[in-house]
Design an enzyme around this catalytic site. Structure first.
Site, PDB file in Angstrom:
ATOM      1  N   LYS A 208       0.929  -1.310  -0.089  1.00 33.26           N
ATOM      2  CA  LYS A 208       0.139  -0.003   0.008  1.00 33.26           C
ATOM      3  C   LYS A 208       0.621   1.155   0.140  1.00 33.26           C
ATOM      4  CE  LYS A 208      -3.490   2.475   2.310  1.00 33.26           C
ATOM      5  NZ  LYS A 208      -4.699   2.242   3.473  1.00 33.26           N
ATOM      6  N   LYS A 232       0.936  10.078   5.313  1.00 36.88           N
ATOM      7  CA  LYS A 232       1.088   8.680   5.960  1.00 36.88           C
ATOM      8  C   LYS A 232       2.358   8.078   5.301  1.00 36.88           C
ATOM      9  CE  LYS A 232      -3.959   7.930   6.555  1.00 36.88           C
ATOM     10  NZ  LYS A 232      -5.067   7.041   6.158  1.00 36.88           N
ATOM     11  N   GLU A 248       7.418  -6.802   1.751  1.00 30.49           N
ATOM     12  CA  GLU A 248       6.131  -6.682   2.889  1.00 30.49           C
ATOM     13  C   GLU A 248       5.465  -8.157   2.405  1.00 30.49           C
ATOM     14  OE1 GLU A 248       5.011  -4.503   4.876  1.00 30.49           O
ATOM     15  OE2 GLU A 248       6.193  -2.676   4.534  1.00 30.49           O
ATOM     16  N   LYS A 263      -2.154  -1.544  -3.987  1.00 25.31           N
ATOM     17  CA  LYS A 263      -2.974  -0.468  -3.710  1.00 25.31           C
ATOM     18  C   LYS A 263      -2.140   0.703  -3.963  1.00 25.31           C
ATOM     19  CE  LYS A 263      -6.064   1.724  -0.575  1.00 25.31           C
ATOM     20  NZ  LYS A 263      -6.621   1.925   0.684  1.00 25.31           N
ATOM     21  N   SER A 289      -9.986   5.117  -4.975  1.00 26.22           N
ATOM     22  CA  SER A 289     -11.126   6.479  -5.469  1.00 26.22           C
ATOM     23  C   SER A 289     -10.591   7.298  -6.175  1.00 26.22           C
ATOM     24  CB  SER A 289     -11.489   6.867  -3.930  1.00 26.22           C
ATOM     25  OG  SER A 289     -10.338   7.506  -3.270  1.00 26.22           O
ATOM     26  N   TYR A 328     -15.048   0.750  -7.378  1.00 25.79           N
ATOM     27  CA  TYR A 328     -16.193   1.551  -7.072  1.00 25.79           C
ATOM     28  C   TYR A 328     -17.272   1.182  -8.095  1.00 25.79           C
ATOM     29  CZ  TYR A 328     -13.559   3.363  -3.225  1.00 25.79           C
ATOM     30  OH  TYR A 328     -12.810   3.490  -2.066  1.00 25.79           O
TER      31      TYR A 328
HETATM   32  C1  PBG Z   1      -7.589   3.175   5.347  1.00 23.53           C
HETATM   33  C2  PBG Z   1      -8.019   3.153   3.837  1.00 23.53           C
HETATM   34  C3  PBG Z   1      -7.861   4.013   3.058  1.00 23.53           C
HETATM   35  C4  PBG Z   1      -8.229   3.527   1.611  1.00 23.53           C
HETATM   36  C5  PBG Z   1      -8.690   2.206   2.185  1.00 23.53           C
HETATM   37  N1  PBG Z   1      -8.527   2.141   3.515  1.00 23.53           N
HETATM   38  C6  PBG Z   1      -7.240   5.419   2.934  1.00 23.53           C
HETATM   39  C7  PBG Z   1      -5.901   5.703   3.278  1.00 23.53           C
HETATM   40  O1  PBG Z   1      -5.225   4.805   3.558  1.00 23.53           O
HETATM   41  O2  PBG Z   1      -5.874   7.188   3.811  1.00 23.53           O
HETATM   42  C8  PBG Z   1      -8.338   4.454   0.211  1.00 23.53           C
HETATM   43  C9  PBG Z   1      -9.285   3.761  -0.554  1.00 23.53           C
HETATM   44  C10 PBG Z   1      -9.345   4.694  -1.898  1.00 23.53           C
HETATM   45  O3  PBG Z   1      -8.842   5.732  -1.919  1.00 23.53           O
HETATM   46  O4  PBG Z   1     -10.246   4.142  -2.538  1.00 23.53           O
HETATM   47  N2  PBG Z   1      -6.600   2.947   5.663  1.00 23.53           N
END
Ligand code: PBG
Length: 340
Positions: A208, A232, A248, A263, A289, A328
């Site tokens: 991620k 983050k 990982e 992701k 998203s 989505y």
């Molecule tokens: C939370 C989480 C996130 C997403 C899924 N779980 C956001 C983040 O890490 O800030 C993002 C999903 C998306 O953007 O569609 N840990």
């Protein structure tokens, strides 16, 4: 995997690649990759209240549903053959605090949503996100130590284990830790074993990235908090790296993950391929998203053919090696595939 050196090819004019492309039947005949409804995982947002279908301005066509309207949506997904949904809670700001303690409330919104889905639509997989960001006032996925400006790893893992257990008790079948703390997969797996919950699947968000493409999601659940500019980056991965992704994944598999996720998807398809080739385990891609918003917005502007580029992007994930894709667009794609 095919290696370039092993490909035998003739030469023009005896060999004409266009021969196979000339008709729909021959293109269909030799197509290597197919997208089916079984490849789709549908993320949904749940909000308090009744009869709520709230538009999310940065995610046109995606809504925050109250529980009474959410469950029929999930039932529709199941009837179309979508194997799994992922539900994200929109937590009331009054319930947020630095420790994210609402995450551990057995009757919090997500646990109520999972219970309702499990009861009404028992045949669908329910993926529960394990991370504290919907619940923390600062917006981080873990416990934030103000003086040092650090997100505490081991203390967070302890809370995540409890949160995960709560999700499972509510009926969650697939735990999906998305927090990127070190060691959390092992801690959760050990606790599940100790509790006799050896059937619970773990889908690790192993790869991620610290990505700008999560913007619309954070707007949707109100989790941007006071993350600040560095966001983050101290726990999510650096977009410059890819070897690290393999480490990982290796760690998470050793610790007991059943499936791993990459992701976002489109900017990181090289990782989908590397992970799939290296580990040969179920590898999922999350079309996040911002990826959805980008395609949707360009479609609305008339700059791109949305239906076409969405399908092309999902096929790209599959071609890269993804076994399934969180998107989505899952419901609309499932409906479109059925119409075909
Ligand atoms: C939370 C989480 C996130 C997403 C899924 N779980 C956001 C983040 O890490 O800030 C993002 C999903 C998306 O953007 O569609 N840990």
């Amino acid at each position: 995997m095919s290696r370039p050196g092993s490909i035998v090819t003739g030469a023009y004019p005896m060999t004409r690649p266009r021969r196979l492309r000339q008709a729909a039947w021959s293109r269909n005949l030799v197509a290597e990759t197919h997208l089916t409804v079984h490849d789709l995982i549908w993320p949904l947002f749940v909000v308090e209240g009744r009869q709520q279908q709230q538009e999310i301005s940065s995610l046109p066509g995606v809504y925050r549903w109250s529980l009474d309207l959410l469950v029929p949506q999930v039932a529709k997904a199941a009837s179309l053959g979508i194997p799994m949904v992922a539900v994200f809670p929109v937590v009331d700001p009054s319930l947020k605090n630095p420790a994210g303690s609402e995450a551990l409330n057995p009757d919090n919104l997500i646990n109520r949503a999972i219970r309702a889905i499990r009861q009404t639509v028992p045949e669908i997989g329910i993926m529960g996100d394990v991370a504290l960001d919907p619940y923390t006032s600062h917006g981080h996925d873990g416990l934030f130590d103000e003086p040092s400006g650090r997100v505490l790893n081991d203390a967070t893992v302890k809370v995540l284990v409890e949160m995960a257990l709560g999700l499972v008790k509510a009926g969650c079948t697939v735990l999906a830790p998305s927090d990127m703390m070190d060691g959390r997969i092992g801690a959760i797996r050990q606790r599940l074993e100790a509790e006799g919950l050896d059937q619970v699947l773990i889908l690790s968000y192993a790869v991620k990235y610290a990505s700008g493409f999560y913007g619309p999601f954070r707007t949707a659940i109100g989790s941007a908090g006071n993350l600040g500019k560095s966001g983050k980056q101290t726990y999510q991965m650096d977009p410059a790296n890819s070897d690290e992704a393999l480490r990982e994944v290796a760690l998470d598999l050793q610790e007991g993950a059943d499936m791993v996720m990459v992701k976002p998807a489109m900017p990181y398809l090289d990782l989908v391929r590397r992970v799939k080739d290296q580990f040969a385990v179920p590898t999922l891609a999350y079309q996040v998203s911002g990826e959805y918003a980008m395609l949707k917005a360009a479609g609305q502007m008339g700059w791109l053919d949305y239906d076409r580029v969405m399908m092309e992007s999902l096929l790209g994930c599959k071609r890269a090696g993804a076994d399934a894709i969180l998107t989505y667009a899952a419901l609309e794609i499932a409906e479109r595939l059925k119409g075909n």
